[in-house]
Design an enzyme around this catalytic site. Structure first.
Site, PDB file in Angstrom:
ATOM      1  N   TYR A 178      -6.632  -2.514  -6.172  1.00 55.98           N
ATOM      2  CA  TYR A 178      -5.690  -1.984  -7.165  1.00 55.98           C
ATOM      3  C   TYR A 178      -4.305  -2.603  -6.997  1.00 55.98           C
ATOM      4  O   TYR A 178      -3.688  -3.062  -7.962  1.00 55.98           O
ATOM      5  CB  TYR A 178      -5.610  -0.465  -7.021  1.00 55.98           C
ATOM      6  CG  TYR A 178      -4.732   0.195  -8.053  1.00 55.98           C
ATOM      7  CD1 TYR A 178      -5.168   0.337  -9.367  1.00 55.98           C
ATOM      8  CD2 TYR A 178      -3.481   0.692  -7.719  1.00 55.98           C
ATOM      9  CE1 TYR A 178      -4.374   0.950 -10.323  1.00 55.98           C
ATOM     10  CE2 TYR A 178      -2.674   1.301  -8.660  1.00 55.98           C
ATOM     11  CZ  TYR A 178      -3.128   1.432  -9.958  1.00 55.98           C
ATOM     12  OH  TYR A 178      -2.324   2.024 -10.909  1.00 55.98           O
ATOM     13  N   LYS A 182      -2.273  -5.150  -9.722  1.00 54.08           N
ATOM     14  CA  LYS A 182      -0.995  -4.810 -10.331  1.00 54.08           C
ATOM     15  C   LYS A 182       0.103  -5.803  -9.932  1.00 54.08           C
ATOM     16  O   LYS A 182       1.006  -6.095 -10.722  1.00 54.08           O
ATOM     17  CB  LYS A 182      -0.595  -3.383  -9.950  1.00 54.08           C
ATOM     18  CG  LYS A 182      -1.530  -2.320 -10.503  1.00 54.08           C
ATOM     19  CD  LYS A 182      -1.603  -2.354 -12.036  1.00 54.08           C
ATOM     20  CE  LYS A 182      -2.431  -1.209 -12.589  1.00 54.08           C
ATOM     21  NZ  LYS A 182      -2.501  -1.204 -14.076  1.00 54.08           N
TER      22      LYS A 182
END
Length: 280
Positions: A178, A182
């Site tokens: 994750y 990002k």
């Protein structure tokens, strides 16, 4: 820079004036991940501000329910829906083309669709296909929409807003997929105005909002940000109220008035709020 971390809407970004003035009455807004959570709130806010909407998510039934809810809330609202996988290039191309064919233009792309699936498992122990799937959805899924939307956003001098995360700027165990997705997403956003100056772009951290995805989080974070703060921040940005932040990372938890008043000169001079290596 330590601007105030805000949990809820504050006067500068109050959406009420946009609702009453129908600021986006002539605008077409495409929102991905629009069937629930932050994406749903964003869609509702833009509809109340007068925009026509193209809503994207995987679940057709949920999308149709969202459409019905918006049409009931905003009589006369114009809403298209596209049930698709953001990783599927052909489906994305068709959705963008269908939006422009129906409405005649595209003014704002909100790339909100994303997942966080590897929470709680170290990178060498998580299922590698699951780990890579997060990258595919969170990065390729955004790129696909950027790729096909940019030509239309150039014509409208439009806005790209990608929903990022503060997680892209920290290193904590068990969230590598994750966080990396990002981190890379922020860099992608930076390239858009460099290569296409007609388009204004932002990578926006929506705050610590409790959603279905954050229910699986193993990080010691209080998810107490009001979901309306994220949507109100996007309205403010897409209305051209903070274009000086073009190509940069922005947090919805910052008081944007305070950031501009106290930090704008330094941010511009140092080309801050972008990904780069720096000496202390």
């Amino acid at each position: 820079m330590q601007p105030l971390s805000l949990p809820s809407v504050y006067p500068l970004i109050d959406p009420a004036p946009h609702f009453s003035a129908k600021t986006f009455a002539s605008k077409v807004v495409l929102v991905t991940g629009a069937s629930r959570g932050i994406g749903l709130s964003i869609a509702q806010h833009f509809a109340r501000a007068g925009s026509s909407l193209a809503l994207v998510a995987r679940n057709h039934a949920l999308l149709e329910s969202v459409k019905a809810g918006i049409e009931a809330d905003v009589p006369g609202a114009q809403v298209l829906t596209f049930a698709l996988d953001v990783r599927d290039t052909a489906q994305v191309e068709a959705a963008v083309a269908g939006t422009v064919k129906h409405f005649g233009r595209l003014d704002v792309l909100v790339a909100n669709a994303g997942v966080g699936r590897g929470f709680g498992t170290r990178l060498a122990e998580v299922d590698p296909n699951l780990w890579w799937d997060t990258i595919e959805i969170n990065l390729r899924g955004v790129y696909n929409f950027v790729h096909f939307a940019v030509p239309h956003l150039r014509k409208s001098s439009g806005y790209l807003i990608a929903i990022s995360s503060a997680a892209g700027h920290v290193r904590v165990p068990t969230v590598s997929d994750y966080a990396i997705s990002k981190h890379a997403l922020d860099r992608l956003v930076e390239f858009v105005p460099i290569e296409y100056p007609e388009v204004t772009s932002f990578a926006v951290h929506p705050g610590s909002v409790a959603t279905d995805m954050t229910a699986n989080s193993t990080t010691p974070i209080s998810f107490d940000t009001k979901i309306e703060l994220s949507a109100a921040t996007l309205l403010h940005l897409a209305a051209g109220k903070a274009d000086w932040l073009n190509g940069r990372y922005v947090s919805a938890q910052w008081d944007l008035g305070e950031v501009e008043q106290k930090h704008k000169a330094a941010i511009v001079a140092k080309n801050a709020l972008v990904q780069k290596l720096a000496l202390p």
